[in-house]
Design a protein around this motif. Structure first.
Motif, mmCIF file in Angstrom:
data_model
loop_
_atom_site.group_PDB
_atom_site.id
_atom_site.type_symbol
_atom_site.label_atom_id
_atom_site.label_comp_id
_atom_site.label_asym_id
_atom_site.label_seq_id
_atom_site.Cartn_x
_atom_site.Cartn_y
_atom_site.Cartn_z
ATOM 1 N N ALA A 87 -4.963 4.330 -6.765
ATOM 2 C CA ALA A 87 -3.784 3.651 -7.300
ATOM 3 C C ALA A 87 -3.964 3.352 -8.788
ATOM 4 O O ALA A 87 -5.037 2.928 -9.224
ATOM 5 C CB ALA A 87 -3.528 2.367 -6.525
ATOM 6 N N GLN A 88 -2.896 3.542 -9.556
ATOM 7 C CA GLN A 88 -2.980 3.378 -11.004
ATOM 8 C C GLN A 88 -3.379 1.973 -11.411
ATOM 9 O O GLN A 88 -4.161 1.781 -12.345
ATOM 10 C CB GLN A 88 -1.630 3.739 -11.649
ATOM 11 N N ASP A 89 -2.870 0.965 -10.702
ATOM 12 C CA ASP A 89 -3.216 -0.411 -11.076
ATOM 13 C C ASP A 89 -4.708 -0.682 -10.848
ATOM 14 O O ASP A 89 -5.342 -1.418 -11.609
ATOM 15 C CB ASP A 89 -2.363 -1.431 -10.323
ATOM 16 N N LEU A 90 -5.299 -0.042 -9.834
ATOM 17 C CA LEU A 90 -6.727 -0.203 -9.581
ATOM 18 C C LEU A 90 -7.544 0.501 -10.663
ATOM 19 O O LEU A 90 -8.560 -0.033 -11.137
ATOM 20 C CB LEU A 90 -7.071 0.350 -8.195
ATOM 21 N N LEU A 91 -7.118 1.692 -11.072
ATOM 22 C CA LEU A 91 -7.796 2.408 -12.144
ATOM 23 C C LEU A 91 -7.752 1.602 -13.440
ATOM 24 O O LEU A 91 -8.748 1.516 -14.170
ATOM 25 C CB LEU A 91 -7.156 3.782 -12.355
ATOM 26 N N ASP A 92 -6.598 1.012 -13.727
ATOM 27 C CA ASP A 92 -6.468 0.185 -14.931
ATOM 28 C C ASP A 92 -7.382 -1.036 -14.859
ATOM 29 O O ASP A 92 -7.943 -1.472 -15.866
ATOM 30 C CB ASP A 92 -5.016 -0.265 -15.109
ATOM 31 N N GLN A 93 -7.532 -1.574 -13.670
ATOM 32 C CA GLN A 93 -8.402 -2.735 -13.483
ATOM 33 C C GLN A 93 -9.859 -2.382 -13.772
ATOM 34 O O GLN A 93 -10.588 -3.164 -14.391
ATOM 35 C CB GLN A 93 -8.246 -3.255 -12.053
ATOM 36 N N ALA A 140 -13.231 -6.132 -6.797
ATOM 37 C CA ALA A 140 -12.924 -7.541 -6.516
ATOM 38 C C ALA A 140 -14.150 -8.433 -6.722
ATOM 39 O O ALA A 140 -14.025 -9.585 -7.144
ATOM 40 C CB ALA A 140 -12.395 -7.693 -5.093
ATOM 41 N N LYS A 141 -15.348 -7.912 -6.425
ATOM 42 C CA LYS A 141 -16.570 -8.699 -6.634
ATOM 43 C C LYS A 141 -16.873 -8.883 -8.118
ATOM 44 O O LYS A 141 -17.496 -9.870 -8.510
ATOM 45 C CB LYS A 141 -17.760 -8.020 -5.949
ATOM 46 N N GLU A 157 -8.597 -11.725 -6.278
ATOM 47 C CA GLU A 157 -8.100 -12.285 -5.023
ATOM 48 C C GLU A 157 -6.884 -13.174 -5.243
ATOM 49 O O GLU A 157 -5.908 -13.103 -4.494
ATOM 50 C CB GLU A 157 -9.209 -13.075 -4.319
ATOM 51 N N ALA A 158 -6.927 -13.995 -6.269
ATOM 52 C CA ALA A 158 -5.801 -14.894 -6.541
ATOM 53 C C ALA A 158 -4.544 -14.102 -6.896
ATOM 54 O O ALA A 158 -3.435 -14.435 -6.452
ATOM 55 C CB ALA A 158 -6.164 -15.863 -7.661
ATOM 56 N N ARG A 159 -4.697 -13.043 -7.707
ATOM 57 C CA ARG A 159 -3.537 -12.240 -8.089
ATOM 58 C C ARG A 159 -2.941 -11.528 -6.884
ATOM 59 O O ARG A 159 -1.715 -11.486 -6.719
ATOM 60 C CB ARG A 159 -3.936 -11.216 -9.156
ATOM 61 N N VAL A 160 -3.819 -10.978 -6.032
ATOM 62 C CA VAL A 160 -3.338 -10.277 -4.845
ATOM 63 C C VAL A 160 -2.659 -11.252 -3.886
ATOM 64 O O VAL A 160 -1.608 -10.949 -3.314
ATOM 65 C CB VAL A 160 -4.494 -9.543 -4.141
ATOM 66 N N ALA A 161 -3.258 -12.440 -3.715
ATOM 67 C CA ALA A 161 -2.675 -13.444 -2.815
ATOM 68 C C ALA A 161 -1.279 -13.844 -3.282
ATOM 69 O O ALA A 161 -0.354 -13.999 -2.473
ATOM 70 C CB ALA A 161 -3.589 -14.659 -2.737
ATOM 71 N N LYS A 162 -1.123 -13.992 -4.568
ATOM 72 C CA LYS A 162 0.188 -14.368 -5.113
ATOM 73 C C LYS A 162 1.210 -13.275 -4.844
ATOM 74 O O LYS A 162 2.358 -13.548 -4.474
ATOM 75 C CB LYS A 162 0.064 -14.635 -6.611
ATOM 76 N N ALA A 163 0.794 -12.020 -5.013
ATOM 77 C CA ALA A 163 1.705 -10.898 -4.771
ATOM 78 C C ALA A 163 2.078 -10.806 -3.292
ATOM 79 O O ALA A 163 3.228 -10.502 -2.949
ATOM 80 C CB ALA A 163 1.051 -9.594 -5.237
ATOM 81 N N ILE A 164 1.107 -11.068 -2.411
ATOM 82 C CA ILE A 164 1.382 -11.008 -0.973
ATOM 83 C C ILE A 164 2.354 -12.111 -0.567
ATOM 84 O O ILE A 164 3.286 -11.896 0.222
ATOM 85 C CB ILE A 164 0.066 -11.100 -0.180
ATOM 86 N N ASP A 165 2.149 -13.293 -1.101
ATOM 87 C CA ASP A 165 3.047 -14.402 -0.778
ATOM 88 C C ASP A 165 4.494 -14.094 -1.154
ATOM 89 O O ASP A 165 5.430 -14.617 -0.539
ATOM 90 C CB ASP A 165 2.593 -15.666 -1.515
ATOM 91 N N ALA A 166 4.674 -13.266 -2.165
ATOM 92 C CA ALA A 166 6.014 -12.973 -2.658
ATOM 93 C C ALA A 166 6.718 -11.872 -1.868
ATOM 94 O O ALA A 166 7.897 -11.589 -2.108
ATOM 95 C CB ALA A 166 5.940 -12.580 -4.134
ATOM 96 N N LYS A 167 6.022 -11.243 -0.938
ATOM 97 C CA LYS A 167 6.622 -10.135 -0.189
ATOM 98 C C LYS A 167 7.699 -10.621 0.769
ATOM 99 O O LYS A 167 7.580 -11.683 1.386
ATOM 100 C CB LYS A 167 5.540 -9.378 0.596
ATOM 101 N N GLU A 168 8.732 -9.812 0.907
ATOM 102 C CA GLU A 168 9.793 -10.096 1.867
ATOM 103 C C GLU A 168 9.257 -9.907 3.288
ATOM 104 O O GLU A 168 8.296 -9.166 3.504
ATOM 105 C CB GLU A 168 10.972 -9.147 1.631
ATOM 106 N N PRO A 169 9.855 -10.581 4.276
ATOM 107 C CA PRO A 169 9.395 -10.421 5.661
ATOM 108 C C PRO A 169 9.505 -8.964 6.128
ATOM 109 O O PRO A 169 10.392 -8.221 5.706
ATOM 110 C CB PRO A 169 10.336 -11.327 6.454
ATOM 111 N N PHE A 170 8.589 -8.590 7.009
ATOM 112 C CA PHE A 170 8.594 -7.253 7.595
ATOM 113 C C PHE A 170 9.318 -7.288 8.935
ATOM 114 O O PHE A 170 9.357 -8.323 9.603
ATOM 115 C CB PHE A 170 7.159 -6.764 7.813
ATOM 116 N N GLU A 171 9.842 -6.146 9.326
ATOM 117 C CA GLU A 171 10.357 -6.021 10.687
ATOM 118 C C GLU A 171 9.175 -5.845 11.651
ATOM 119 O O GLU A 171 9.155 -6.424 12.731
ATOM 120 C CB GLU A 171 11.319 -4.834 10.785
ATOM 121 N N VAL A 172 8.199 -5.026 11.220
ATOM 122 C CA VAL A 172 6.978 -4.826 12.001
ATOM 123 C C VAL A 172 5.793 -4.994 11.056
ATOM 124 O O VAL A 172 5.700 -4.302 10.046
ATOM 125 C CB VAL A 172 6.917 -3.430 12.648
ATOM 126 N N LEU A 173 4.886 -5.899 11.398
ATOM 127 C CA LEU A 173 3.656 -6.082 10.629
ATOM 128 C C LEU A 173 2.482 -5.813 11.555
ATOM 129 O O LEU A 173 2.361 -6.434 12.612
ATOM 130 C CB LEU A 173 3.564 -7.496 10.070
#
Length: 525
Positions: A103-109, A191-192, A198-214
């Motif tokens: 993923a491009q964002d991971l490469l940039d990281q 991540a290590k 972790e904080a950035r990913v957690a914030k992004a996950i919290d912002a996700k819309e509900p799924f029909e199937v998770l």
């Protein structure tokens, strides 16, 4: 070194090199150096973009793959054959400017990491988990000039392995200090190093819309459930610690119908590619810690994650799988990766010519004993029951081996060590009550699986063994929550069965959703 078929494949890959590279070889007078020199010569002859020059690294045999005119490169100490041949091919391409598919964002990281990181990883050619670590660190070294990586074949550098007390692979050192052991994804390594991840990913996950199937879990059952749900056109997500699950730790697979032979990591990679063909939101490095069930039918279930984030979905499919069962005796945890191991394929080469024990007389235990017998001086197989439970064909093979001793009705009571590594174990003869001690260098535990369901206690019905109780369609005791795979009461823990159960659960979740009264869904939205 390379047969005709492999030579043709490699030649086709090397066409993708965009910038010239050089193979900087540091060779001695030994046989392995001659083998490596032959291999590197064959590679250089396949492309005008590849040249071979002499080097003077202290480790011999070793070589560096370096982009001409730069310091960009990676180093291998030893021969990257077996499972590591793919790592070699990818390193040639990536150092040569061929882009990664990460993923491009991971490469940039990775590019943005601030610091000097000198990685050394130890692998064995028979380790199926090692290539992921080697390839991740190689990619990091190519992307960021302040990162270096040397991949070391532990079997060729025994003095170094002994000095650093490496007894399991993969083992990674960073700037001379132990960084980690076991399989690690690129995301986990980054991540290590980047503590804000972790904080950035957690914030992004919290912002996700509900799924029909998770789907919680990314093994064969989870992958199949995701494909079947996504094909119905409903919003589908997967949250998992790693994609592939325990199948990533499986060496040879010969009972996956229509595929005569494959290996766990290869099957997992194909499964992930298939899932990504659909619109599935895959969230890895996520550990579920609890569920708050919907308060009404058609409402949203909430899944709590270890990061502090949470996800919501109208239906859940639990495919958390299982893990290796531990013996549960004194010394086991203390000497984990210091003589206590769970993967004979990965760690067996470190015990060449030594004495080891295998705990467990089922198929996995007997297979491990057979494999190890070809490497080590002696294997003691210890079985709690009065008879072995492995298939008859495996028992016959085991009985034919001269350097294997089988102890039945034997209960392992303690792992013994000298503070640094395993030196033996004690066991009780269940017929006489007598306690015996065996001098050993390693212990391989192969006594079955434990479902990963502790986090579900009090939420839905579990058996006394911790398995999720399911019906014919994968339904659990909580409406709107389904389950599949090795974490459930399905009696046969097989990859092909887990996939079928995952597909069933995916279809059942869809069927549940379309039968919900419209007013229930509207009220719960």
């Amino acid at each position: 070194m390379l047969d005709a078929n492999l030579t043709q494949q490699l030649k086709a890959y090397l066409v993708n090199i965009k910038q010239p590279i050089e193979l900087v070889a540091s060779l001695g007078e030994d046989a392995k150096s001659r083998e490596l020199g032959e291999l590197l010569g064959e590679i250089a002859a396949l492309s005008d973009q590849v040249s071979l020059i002499d080097g003077d690294d202290k480790r011999k045999p070793s070589f560096m793959i370096r982009r001409v005119g730069t310091d960009i490169g990676v180093r291998f100490a030893g021969l990257p054959m077996g499972h590591e041949f793919t790592s070699l091919v990818l390193a040639l391409l990536q150092v040569g400017g061929h882009p990664s598919k990460a993923a491009q964002d991971l490469l940039d990281q990775v590019r943005a990491l601030d610091g000097d990181y000198a990685f050394e990883s130890y692998f064995s050619q028979s380790c199926q988990n090692c290539p992921d670590v080697v390839q991740a660190l190689n990619l990091m070294a190519v992307l960021n000039p302040r990162i270096t990586h040397t991949a070391i074949d532990g079997a060729l550098f025994k003095d170094e392995v002994d000095r650093r007390k490496v007894m399991a692979v993969p083992t990674v050192f960073l700037n001379g200090e132990l960084f980690g052991q076991g399989r690690m994804e690129l995301e986990q390594i980054v991540a290590k190093l980047d503590t804000g991840t972790e904080a950035r990913v957690a914030k992004a996950i919290d912002a996700k819309e509900p799924f029909e199937v998770l789907i919680i879990g990314g093994g064969p059952a989870g992958g199949a459930a995701a494909i079947y749900a996504a094909r119905k056109g409903i919003r589908t997500g997967i949250a998992a610690e790693r994609f592939g699950g325990q199948v990533m730790d499986t060496m040879g697979i010969e009972n996956f119908i229509s595929v005569q032979h494959t290996e766990g990591p290869k099957l997992a990679a194909e499964l992930e590619r298939h899932v990504r063909d659909y619109d599935v939101d895959i969230m890895t490095l996520q550990t579920a810690t609890g569920i708050i069930p919907a308060t009404r039918e058609g409402g949203l279930h909430e899944v709590k994650l270890a990061s502090g984030a949470s996800l919501k979905a109208r239906t859940l499919i639990l495919t958390t799988g299982a893990r290796w069962r531990q013996i549960g005796v004194p010394g086991e945890d203390q000497y984990r990766n210091r003589g206590v191991a769970y993967c004979p394929h990965c760690d067996g080469p470190f015990y060449r010519g030594k004495r080891v024990a295998v705990i467990g007389g089922g198929n996995s235990g007997v297979e491990a004993a057979i494999d190890l017998a070809g490497i080590v001086a002696h294997v003691t197989l210890i079985e709690f029951d009065g008879q072995l439970r492995a298939d008859a064909v495996l028992q016959r093979k085991l009985a034919s081996l001269k350097n294997v001793t089988v102890l039945k009705s034997a209960q392992t009571t303690e792992v013994i060590g000298n503070g640094e590594k395993v030196t033996g174990l004690t066991y009780k003869d269940r017929n006489t009550g007598a306690v015996h001690t065996i001098d050993l260098d390693g212990i391989f535990v192969q006594i079955g699986l434990v479902p990963n369901t502790e986090w579900l206690k009090g939420t839905l019905a579990l058996t006394k063994h911790g398995e999720i109780e399911i019906g014919h369609h994968g339904e659990t005791s909580v409406p709107g929550i389904f389950a599949a795979g090795d974490a459930t009461t399905e009696p046969y823990k097989q990859i092909v069965i887990a996939m079928g159960a995952g597909a069933t659960a995916g279809l059942a979740a869809f069927d549940y959703l379309i039968r919900l009264p419209a007013e229930n869904v509207a009220q719960a939205a």
